[in-house]
Design an enzyme around this catalytic site. Structure first.
Site, PDB file in Angstrom:
ATOM      1  N   ASP A  79       0.827  -1.216   0.000  1.00 30.54           N
ATOM      2  CA  ASP A  79       0.000   0.000   0.000  1.00 30.54           C
ATOM      3  C   ASP A  79       0.860   1.265   0.000  1.00 30.54           C
ATOM      4  O   ASP A  79       1.973   1.264   0.519  1.00 30.54           O
ATOM      5  CB  ASP A  79      -0.924  -0.019   1.238  1.00 30.54           C
ATOM      6  CG  ASP A  79      -2.089   0.954   1.092  1.00 30.54           C
ATOM      7  OD1 ASP A  79      -2.361   1.408  -0.040  1.00 30.54           O
ATOM      8  OD2 ASP A  79      -2.723   1.260   2.120  1.00 30.54           O
ATOM      9  N   ASN A  91       1.254   3.448  -2.922  1.00 26.96           N
ATOM     10  CA  ASN A  91       1.771   3.893  -4.230  1.00 26.96           C
ATOM     11  C   ASN A  91       1.275   5.285  -4.607  1.00 26.96           C
ATOM     12  O   ASN A  91       2.024   6.116  -5.106  1.00 26.96           O
ATOM     13  CB  ASN A  91       1.333   2.934  -5.346  1.00 26.96           C
ATOM     14  CG  ASN A  91       1.894   1.539  -5.173  1.00 26.96           C
ATOM     15  OD1 ASN A  91       2.754   1.317  -4.329  1.00 26.96           O
ATOM     16  ND2 ASN A  91       1.403   0.603  -5.969  1.00 26.96           N
ATOM     17  N   GLY A  92      -0.021   5.509  -4.380  1.00 23.58           N
ATOM     18  CA  GLY A  92      -0.626   6.786  -4.772  1.00 23.58           C
ATOM     19  C   GLY A  92      -0.035   7.950  -3.997  1.00 23.58           C
ATOM     20  O   GLY A  92       0.340   8.980  -4.571  1.00 23.58           O
ATOM     21  N   ASN A 113     -11.019  -2.411  -5.367  1.00 22.40           N
ATOM     22  CA  ASN A 113     -10.238  -1.520  -6.237  1.00 22.40           C
ATOM     23  C   ASN A 113     -10.903  -1.297  -7.603  1.00 22.40           C
ATOM     24  O   ASN A 113     -10.557  -0.360  -8.330  1.00 22.40           O
ATOM     25  CB  ASN A 113      -8.804  -2.033  -6.437  1.00 22.40           C
ATOM     26  CG  ASN A 113      -7.923  -1.890  -5.205  1.00 22.40           C
ATOM     27  OD1 ASN A 113      -7.029  -2.707  -4.978  1.00 22.40           O
ATOM     28  ND2 ASN A 113      -8.146  -0.850  -4.396  1.00 22.40           N
ATOM     29  N   ARG A 157       1.899  -4.884   6.230  1.00 23.84           N
ATOM     30  CA  ARG A 157       1.221  -3.826   5.477  1.00 23.84           C
ATOM     31  C   ARG A 157       2.086  -2.566   5.510  1.00 23.84           C
ATOM     32  O   ARG A 157       2.504  -2.123   6.582  1.00 23.84           O
ATOM     33  CB  ARG A 157      -0.163  -3.493   6.024  1.00 23.84           C
ATOM     34  CG  ARG A 157      -0.847  -2.430   5.150  1.00 23.84           C
ATOM     35  CD  ARG A 157      -2.304  -2.207   5.476  1.00 23.84           C
ATOM     36  NE  ARG A 157      -2.902  -1.355   4.433  1.00 23.84           N
ATOM     37  CZ  ARG A 157      -4.155  -1.400   4.031  1.00 23.84           C
ATOM     38  NH1 ARG A 157      -4.984  -2.258   4.582  1.00 23.84           N
ATOM     39  NH2 ARG A 157      -4.601  -0.593   3.075  1.00 23.84           N
ATOM     40  N   SER A 196      -8.243  -4.602   5.127  1.00 23.37           N
ATOM     41  CA  SER A 196      -8.841  -4.354   3.804  1.00 23.37           C
ATOM     42  C   SER A 196      -9.275  -5.628   3.074  1.00 23.37           C
ATOM     43  O   SER A 196      -8.971  -5.813   1.894  1.00 23.37           O
ATOM     44  CB  SER A 196      -7.883  -3.540   2.933  1.00 23.37           C
ATOM     45  OG  SER A 196      -7.555  -2.314   3.560  1.00 23.37           O
ATOM     46  N   GLU A 235       1.144 -13.129  12.604  1.00 19.83           N
ATOM     47  CA  GLU A 235       1.711 -11.960  13.264  1.00 19.83           C
ATOM     48  C   GLU A 235       1.596 -10.797  12.283  1.00 19.83           C
ATOM     49  O   GLU A 235       1.896 -10.951  11.095  1.00 19.83           O
ATOM     50  CB  GLU A 235       3.191 -12.207  13.616  1.00 19.83           C
ATOM     51  CG  GLU A 235       3.407 -13.333  14.614  1.00 19.83           C
ATOM     52  CD  GLU A 235       2.791 -13.033  15.980  1.00 19.83           C
ATOM     53  OE1 GLU A 235       2.728 -11.842  16.356  1.00 19.83           O
ATOM     54  OE2 GLU A 235       2.383 -13.988  16.667  1.00 19.83           O
TER      55      GLU A 235
HETATM   56  C1  IPE Z   1      -5.564  -2.692  -0.251  1.00 23.49           C
HETATM   57  O1  IPE Z   1      -5.159  -1.376  -0.441  1.00 23.49           O
HETATM   58  C2  IPE Z   1      -5.533  -3.422  -1.552  1.00 23.49           C
HETATM   59  C3  IPE Z   1      -4.229  -3.601  -2.161  1.00 23.49           C
HETATM   60  C4  IPE Z   1      -3.067  -3.312  -1.625  1.00 23.49           C
HETATM   61  C5  IPE Z   1      -4.248  -4.188  -3.459  1.00 23.49           C
HETATM   62  P1  IPE Z   1      -6.233  -0.205  -0.579  1.00 23.49           P
HETATM   63  O2  IPE Z   1      -5.453   1.053  -0.697  1.00 23.49           O
HETATM   64  O3  IPE Z   1      -7.177  -0.514  -1.675  1.00 23.49           O
HETATM   65  O4  IPE Z   1      -6.993  -0.299   0.819  1.00 23.49           O
HETATM   66  P2  IPE Z   1      -7.927   0.742   1.558  1.00 23.49           P
HETATM   67  O5  IPE Z   1      -8.995   1.146   0.592  1.00 23.49           O
HETATM   68  O6  IPE Z   1      -7.065   1.919   1.932  1.00 23.49           O
HETATM   69  O7  IPE Z   1      -8.427   0.020   2.753  1.00 23.49           O
HETATM   70  C1  IPE Z   2      -1.559   0.268  -3.370  1.00 28.09           C
HETATM   71  O1  IPE Z   2      -1.345   1.642  -3.395  1.00 28.09           O
HETATM   72  C2  IPE Z   2      -1.809  -0.312  -4.749  1.00 28.09           C
HETATM   73  C3  IPE Z   2      -3.199  -0.728  -4.984  1.00 28.09           C
HETATM   74  C4  IPE Z   2      -4.162  -0.716  -4.120  1.00 28.09           C
HETATM   75  C5  IPE Z   2      -3.503  -1.209  -6.316  1.00 28.09           C
HETATM   76  P1  IPE Z   2      -2.557   2.677  -3.418  1.00 28.09           P
HETATM   77  O2  IPE Z   2      -2.899   2.955  -4.851  1.00 28.09           O
HETATM   78  O3  IPE Z   2      -3.650   2.207  -2.580  1.00 28.09           O
HETATM   79  O4  IPE Z   2      -1.862   3.972  -2.790  1.00 28.09           O
HETATM   80  P2  IPE Z   2      -2.501   4.941  -1.721  1.00 28.09           P
HETATM   81  O5  IPE Z   2      -2.946   4.111  -0.568  1.00 28.09           O
HETATM   82  O6  IPE Z   2      -3.625   5.647  -2.383  1.00 28.09           O
HETATM   83  O7  IPE Z   2      -1.358   5.852  -1.348  1.00 28.09           O
HETATM   84 MG    MG Z   3      -4.058   2.401  -0.593  1.00 28.62          MG
END
Ligand code: IPE
Ligand code: IPE
Ligand code: MG
Length: 248
Positions: free
Chosen positions: A22, A24-25, A70, A190, A198, A209
């Protein structure tokens, strides 16, 4: 953080590590870039995590790459993720072969674009005989989807007589899940500072753990994985017993 690797007890490794990749964005946004740049940059962390787990001798690594939820993201981002999946699988199959790693998936993969399905099938078939480690990609996966599907399949097997009520045990239920045949993860990691599951492997992580780190996925490196494994090895896994029973 040099030297962390030497501290790891190779006789007490988790057989199965699961990772919620988690952040990346947020990583991309911090750099003033599009979210999709963050996903592209996450591939390096995937490569490094896969190789490090294989080197250490971990048997199963499950990566949460795309959840059922997603699908609710903007179309542009979904398309970018799907193209990235296709190009990464295509370019990494050679490395999986070289490293003797088998690829599998869990999740509702029939909902993926047909090009993704084809690429995945090719890679899964090509690596089917590899024995060093199994890399499991969770794609269009969610635990509630998986459990719902399992319950439907059990109900229909009961109806047809293939399954009897008295045969329903915990291990039988496990066999109806997508992870059938895999050991449960002992360690769940995580990234990105979120402290939630999630909808990931709810049944399978009953006694895992949990390790949370603030590191955003594109920055995740070997040392962070070592840190997670060392944290795991420093814990007392009691499974409901008392500490005295465990040390006896
Ligand atoms: C969980 O991450 C799914 C993946 C890492 C593929 P999300 O970014 O989608 O989770 P939430 O929405 O913050 O719980
Ligand atoms: C995880 O990173 C990748 C996927 C869920 C596909 P995010 O895209 O959820 O990145 P944030 O949580 O918005 O930073
Ligand atoms: Mg995310």
């Amino acid at each position: 953080m040099a030297g962390l690797k030497e501290e790891i007890n190779l006789d007490n490794l988790p057989k199965h590590i699961a990772v919620i990749m988690d952040g990346n964005g947020r990583w991309a946004k911090m750099k003033g870039k599009l979210r999709t740049f963050g996903h592209e940059s996450g591939v390096k962390a995937v490569r490094e995590t896969v190789e490090t787990c294989a080197e250490l001798g971990v048997s199963y690594l499950t990566l949460y790459a795309f959840s059922t939820e997603n699908w609710n993201r903007p179309k542009f981002e979904i398309n970018a993720l799907m193209s990235l999946l296709v190009s990464t699988i295509a370019s990494e199959t050679k490395t999986l072969m070289k490293n003797n790693i088998r690829l599998q998936t869990i999740g509702d993969t029939l909902t993926l674009p047909s090009k993704c399905q084809r690429e995945l099938k090719e890679a899964i078939d090509a690596t089917a005989g590899n024995t060093r480690m199994t890399l499991v990609l969770a794609l269009s996966y969610s635990s509630r989807w998986e459990i719902t599907k399992a319950m439907k399949n059990m109900a229909s097997d009961i109806q047809s007589g293939a399954l009897k009520e008295e045969e329903i045990t915990e291990s039988k239920i496990s066999q109806y899940l997508d992870t059938s045949g895999m050991p449960d993860p002992e360690l769940l990691i995580r990234t990105s500072g979120e402290h939630r599951i999630s909808n990931f492997l709810l049944w399978q992580i009953s006694y895992a753990e949990l390790f949370f780190t603030d590191v955003l996925w594109p920055d995740f490196r070997k040392e962070h994985l070592y840190e997670a494994i060392l944290s795991y090895q420093g814990r007392e896994r009691r499974f409901g017993k008392t500490s005295e029973q465990i040390s006896a």
